[in-house]
Design a protein around this motif. Structure first.
Motif, short mmCIF file in Angstrom:
data_model
loop_
_atom_site.label_atom_id
_atom_site.label_comp_id
_atom_site.label_asym_id
_atom_site.label_seq_id
_atom_site.Cartn_x
_atom_site.Cartn_y
_atom_site.Cartn_z
N UNK A 53 32.87 85.67 11.98
CA UNK A 53 32.37 84.42 11.66
C UNK A 53 33.41 83.79 10.73
N UNK A 54 33.53 82.54 10.40
CA UNK A 54 34.36 81.64 9.49
C UNK A 54 33.79 82.31 8.07
N UNK A 55 32.52 82.46 7.81
CA UNK A 55 31.89 82.92 6.79
C UNK A 55 32.42 84.03 6.49
N UNK A 56 32.28 85.15 7.18
CA UNK A 56 32.69 86.56 7.18
C UNK A 56 34.13 86.45 6.54
N UNK A 57 35.12 85.57 7.23
CA UNK A 57 36.35 85.68 7.15
C UNK A 57 36.82 85.20 5.58
N UNK A 58 35.58 84.21 4.90
CA UNK A 58 35.78 84.00 3.68
C UNK A 58 35.54 84.83 2.86
N UNK A 59 34.61 85.71 2.94
CA UNK A 59 34.31 86.79 2.24
C UNK A 59 35.55 87.96 2.25
N UNK A 60 35.98 88.01 3.33
CA UNK A 60 37.05 89.07 3.46
C UNK A 60 38.36 88.49 2.78
N UNK A 61 38.58 87.49 2.90
CA UNK A 61 39.62 86.93 2.02
C UNK A 61 39.60 86.90 0.79
N UNK A 62 38.28 86.59 0.07
CA UNK A 62 38.17 87.09 -1.30
C UNK A 62 38.30 88.44 -1.70
N UNK A 63 37.98 89.40 -0.72
CA UNK A 63 38.07 90.69 -1.06
C UNK A 63 39.51 90.83 -1.01
N UNK A 64 40.34 90.51 -0.19
CA UNK A 64 41.67 90.81 -0.12
C UNK A 64 42.44 90.14 -1.39
N UNK A 65 42.08 88.99 -1.88
CA UNK A 65 42.68 88.48 -2.98
C UNK A 65 42.34 89.34 -4.29
N UNK A 66 41.19 89.96 -4.25
CA UNK A 66 40.73 90.70 -5.57
C UNK A 66 41.83 92.05 -5.45
N UNK A 67 41.97 92.58 -4.13
CA UNK A 67 42.58 93.84 -3.90
C UNK A 67 44.12 93.65 -4.13
N UNK A 68 44.53 92.43 -3.89
CA UNK A 68 45.95 92.12 -4.10
C UNK A 68 46.24 91.76 -5.66
N UNK A 69 45.17 91.73 -6.62
CA UNK A 69 45.09 91.46 -7.77
C UNK A 69 44.95 93.12 -8.56
N UNK A 70 44.88 93.83 -7.54
CA UNK A 70 44.76 95.30 -8.31
C UNK A 70 43.57 96.05 -8.16
N UNK A 71 42.22 95.43 -7.80
CA UNK A 71 40.94 95.77 -7.86
C UNK A 71 40.83 96.79 -6.69
#
Length: 99
Positions: A53-71
């Motif tokens: 869903x779009x909601x799940x994609x929003x959560x996944x995008x946030x996780x990707x952003x954090x991973x991109x920052x080194x988390x």
């Protein structure tokens, strides 16, 4: 034909794994891994394929952003879960205040 309102429903599982991965710029494996970590639980089609869903994609995008920052992925998923829980609690609190 789709039912009215489904395009507006952010919980409707409209996206295949491949399309979801393409939209948010990750690999299908990333989506599998965050599913294994319980950040999102995609719906399964009758054929067993994951749908997002779009909601799940929003959560996944946030996780990707954090991973991109080194988390680390596990920490990123936990952070996103906590952020989402906080957002829901604040929304409920606001609803109770306005009732």
């Amino acid at each position: 034909m789709t039912q009215p309102g489904r395009l507006d429903d952010e919980d409707y599982p409209a996206y295949t794994m491949g399309r979801a991965a393409e939209i948010i710029g990750v690999s299908p494996d990333f989506l599998r891994r965050i599913g294994d970590l319980k950040l999102i639980t995609p719906l399964r089609s009758a054929g067993g394929h994951r749908r997002y869903s779009r909601y799940q994609l929003r959560l996944a995008t946030r996780a990707r952003e954090l991973c991109d920052q080194g988390t680390a992925l596990e920490a990123a998923c936990r952070i996103v879960i906590l952020e989402d829980q906080l957002e829901e609690a604040l929304r409920r609190n606001e609803h109770h205040r306005s009732a």
